[in-house]
Design a protein around this motif. Structure first.
Motif, short mmCIF file in Angstrom:
data_model
loop_
_atom_site.label_atom_id
_atom_site.label_comp_id
_atom_site.label_asym_id
_atom_site.label_seq_id
_atom_site.Cartn_x
_atom_site.Cartn_y
_atom_site.Cartn_z
N ASN A 209 0.82 -1.22 0.00
CA ASN A 209 0.00 0.00 0.00
C ASN A 209 0.85 1.26 0.00
N PRO A 210 1.27 1.68 -1.16
CA PRO A 210 2.15 2.85 -1.25
C PRO A 210 1.55 4.09 -0.58
N THR A 211 0.26 4.23 -0.67
CA THR A 211 -0.36 5.40 -0.05
C THR A 211 -0.15 5.37 1.46
N LEU A 212 -0.30 4.16 2.01
CA LEU A 212 -0.07 4.00 3.44
C LEU A 212 1.39 4.30 3.78
N ALA A 213 2.27 3.84 2.91
CA ALA A 213 3.70 4.08 3.14
C ALA A 213 3.98 5.58 3.20
N LEU A 214 3.34 6.29 2.28
CA LEU A 214 3.53 7.73 2.24
C LEU A 214 2.99 8.38 3.51
N SER A 215 1.81 7.96 3.93
CA SER A 215 1.23 8.49 5.17
C SER A 215 2.16 8.21 6.34
N TYR A 216 2.67 7.01 6.35
CA TYR A 216 3.54 6.61 7.44
C TYR A 216 4.80 7.48 7.47
#
Lengths: 225, 225
Positions: free
Chosen positions: B122-129
């Motif tokens: 989940n790249p979006t999650l990675a970015l949020s993280y």
DNA sequence: GGCTAATTGTAAATTAGCCGACATTTTCCT
DNA sequence: AGGAAAATGTCGGCTAATTTACAATTAGCC
């Protein structure tokens, strides 16, 4: 800017190692390139679009000015370091500038939004980047933990050890450091006054723990520090 | 542990907001769950697999012990905070433990490797993280910048302001803080001796800037701090 | 309720290191 | 080369804050 150069600049950085040749070729996210020489001051104009910078060559220090007009060294950026808004969040209210410490520097930059897109398309890169930021945080935590509840002498010793480890040229127990910092810089980094730093350095010199001049610092035996 | 509970625990956290219901359902990465009560000490056994923790309820402090046996407060973790190896790099050599400050806490944990896999998917999650970690870094930087080159009084004032902002119950200019810290804790956080902290707090009390007891701190007018 | 441990209150002695003030040395610029 | 600016060296007074030491109060527990 030539495509080839861009390619090499990215390829060179460990963060981008996970990407293939063609992937890097496709990026072309580098939108800015700048050379500067010693003493120059580089402003990160806040009106501009948010950017991330990559220092290709040399050393710079990031200086912040607080409300009272006092300068504080926020960071020393070395060759290969990424800097700028690593948090991927732009905040516009901080008064910061960079000052070139080494003879000359080369900085390239890319837009934060481009970089974000890139991370979204490359999960592996996103993970590397996350670890990269995390590592930076850990280093900051450690260096601050060092500042607190230790006296100026211990802080100087720790700073020298860190510096030696990061950049020193080792030969047995002897370490040679390229000294691009003034005593005043060192004082600011270890959070003490310029006079105290001078005193401590001289004290170390008389104890044969190091030899200091404006070009280099030689530590005859790092294990004694 | 019930699937539903796991779901809510994750759903609840802003980091996972970007994921859909079914995505969260599929995760089930929570592998540990723990309750503890005031004063308890929780060790992060270094022999264990690296984990990331999520504090669901209460407050804990992370304490490190240096070579001389001195305790240092490294972090105060509040409800909703992620903690542990946020860097996604395990390092085993630090002597740290957590102490429960509030009456009771609930902590759940997941394996770092599971979390990494999740980020990769989940790249979006990675970015949020990454932004999440970055934000934490920024906060740390600010709080440390505050510690340095300011005197103990200013540091205490700033600490109270921060605390009030984060957790205070505001009513006009009056702020009520649930006081789960001892004066000794506060002293450690603002990096001064226990006696100095006591003195400063009493001084503030006589100036009617606050009223202190072991249960709560009342700041009649936050604008005066 | 009463005992113990933890927390808080207070004060004097001591000290690290900041600050101001200046001298000296080195570097840089034209 | 020569002058200005920056960097380094040195000193003593001053002050915030640590340390040491002990008393008083409160919380927790059997």
């Amino acid at each position: 800017m030539y495509e080839d150069l861009k390619y090499w600049y990215l390829r060179d950085h460990k963060l981008f190692r996970t990407l293939s040749y063609s992937q890097i070729k496709q990026l072309c996210i580098i939108t800015g390139f700048k050379k500067a020489s010693k003493g120059e001051i580089i402003y990160f104009s806040t009106s501009d679009v948010p950017r991330i910078f990559l220092l290709k060559k040399g050393n710079i220090k990031i200086v912040a000015i607080d409300d009272d007009g006092n300068e504080t060294i926020k960071d020393i950026i070395q060759k290969g370091d990424l800097f700028g808004e690593l948090t991927l969040e732009s905040d516009n209210k901080n008064e910061e500038y960079a000052k070139v410490l080494s003879d000359d520097v080369a900085i390239c930059s890319f837009l934060m939004s481009d970089f974000e897109d890139l991370l979204l398309r490359n999960p592996t890169l996103a993970l590397s980047y996350t670890k990269f930021v995390g590592l930076k945080m850990k280093r900051i935590k450690n260096s601050y933990a060092n500042l607190i509840s230790k006296d100026a002498k211990t802080r100087l010793y720790q700073f020298l050890k860190d510096w030696a480890e990061k950049e020193g040229i080792q030969n047995g127990n002897t370490i040679v450091l390229d000294n691009y910092l003034t005593q005043s810089d060192i004082a600011q980094i270890i959070c003490t006054s310029r006079q105290t730093a001078t005193q401590l350095l001289n004290e170390m010199e008389s104890n044969n723990l190091l030899s200091y001049n404006r070009k280099e610092i030689v530590i005859p035996d790092i294990t004694k520090i």
